[in-house]
Write a protein that holds these residues in place. Structure first.
Motif, short mmCIF file in Angstrom:
data_model
loop_
_atom_site.label_atom_id
_atom_site.label_comp_id
_atom_site.label_asym_id
_atom_site.label_seq_id
_atom_site.Cartn_x
_atom_site.Cartn_y
_atom_site.Cartn_z
N UNK A 189 10.18 56.79 116.48
CA UNK A 189 10.52 57.21 115.12
C UNK A 189 11.26 56.12 114.35
N UNK A 190 11.29 54.92 114.92
CA UNK A 190 12.04 53.83 114.29
C UNK A 190 11.15 52.64 113.97
N UNK A 191 11.62 51.86 113.00
CA UNK A 191 10.94 50.62 112.61
C UNK A 191 11.46 49.52 113.53
N UNK A 192 10.66 49.10 114.47
CA UNK A 192 11.09 48.12 115.47
C UNK A 192 10.47 46.75 115.20
N UNK A 193 11.25 45.71 115.47
CA UNK A 193 10.80 44.33 115.27
C UNK A 193 10.17 43.83 116.56
N UNK A 194 8.91 43.49 116.51
CA UNK A 194 8.16 43.11 117.70
C UNK A 194 8.15 41.61 117.94
#
Length: 299
Positions: A189-194
């Motif tokens: 549910x989160x905006x994650x930096x890949x």
């Protein structure tokens, strides 16, 4: 093998490694046209094409890949043997090439070099930033620095750091409008930096968690993908998403309140950074001094 063959093979290795006649010619100190002629002559003598050439790229053919895999380690061993001859000099000298992650280079290698290099002005060190498991023999790199659990069993490994922990972090502004994850599954549910890895076909790095003997690898999603840990950190500081980084990398920002840590109970310690190199390598005095300077002695 005559001298011409040796020189031509070195020229081929340079082009295959750089994937560019222009860059290879610059490294070899010759013109691009002269290098192209050397490769053509070599291909004619062998009776087969070694390189595929287009206007945008140069890639080895199947025969070229096989030749590269066969001769690159041999020339690397010759270079190592020649470097070992520097023992005959009064002062250790030569170039040592290392591959490391950004964090290891910044926080482990550079502090050691600030003490070592002023004492030995004839020693030079080249650091190649890489997140993949570099084939240090084929790429003519003297040693690599990676977490101990990733080092192959046939390599000599020297611990250069204490145990590590990973950290999931985000800025206060990011969490102002979002609930903090309590379990790794909440990351969906989160905006994650890949982080995109150069190995395994350029796949995205899966975030690794463990608690109570239960291991989880989470493929996170988000709007941004980087190939640099420095940019992951910068993106997290700017509130663009959550980042998964080494604890030491983010500790100053946690202490200063610029970042907030979550899921710390799912990030246990793991084997620290190790410097690794082939067991058959004959260390030069310069290399041995660097290994000793990097060796972790505990605190």
């Amino acid at each position: 093998m005559n001298r011409d063959d040796a020189g031509d093979l070195l020229a081929f290795l340079a082009v295959a490694r750089e994937r560019s006649f222009t860059r290879a010619a610059a490294k070899l100190g010759m013109t691009q046209s002269a290098l192209s002629q050397i490769i053509r002559n070599l291909e004619e003598r062998l009776g087969m094409r070694l390189l595929n050439r287009t206007t945008r790229s140069v890639t080895p053919t199947q025969a070229g890949e096989r030749l590269f895999a066969s001769i690159a380690p041999k020339f690397s061993e010759i270079d190592a043997d020649l470097a070992a001859l520097s023992e005959l000099r009064e002062k250790p000298a030569g170039t040592v090439r290392l591959t490391a992650t950004e964090y290891a280079a910044s926080e482990i290698v550079l502090p050691a070099l600030t003490k070592l290099l002023p004492k030995y002005p004839d020693i030079h060190v080249e650091i190649v930033i890489d997140y993949g498991l570099t084939n240090i023999v084929a790429q003519q790199v003297d040693a690599g620095i990676r977490p101990g659990e990733l080092v192959a069993k046939d390599m000599i490994a020297v611990r250069v750091s204490p145990d590590l922990r990973m950290a999931v972090v985000g800025s206060p502004s990011y969490f102002a409008a979002r609930k903090r994850p309590r379990v790794p599954q909440d990351l969906t549910h989160h905006n994650c930096l890949n982080l995109r890895l150069p190995t395994h076909g350029g796949s995205l790095y899966a975030w690794e968690f463990e608690k109570g003997g239960r291991e989880l690898n989470v493929r996170v999603d988000g709007q941004l993908v980087f190939n640099s840990a420095g940019l992951l950190l910068d993106g997290a500081l700017k509130g663009l998403g959550l980042a998964y980084l080494t604890e030491g990398h983010v500790q100053p920002y946690l202490s200063g309140g610029k970042l907030v840590r979550v899921l710390s109970d799912w990030c246990p310690p793991f084997s620290g950074y190790h410097l690794y190199y082939p067991s058959r390598r004959q260390p030069s005095p310069a290399f041995s001094l660097l290994v000793d300077a990097l060796r972790y002695r505990g605190k």
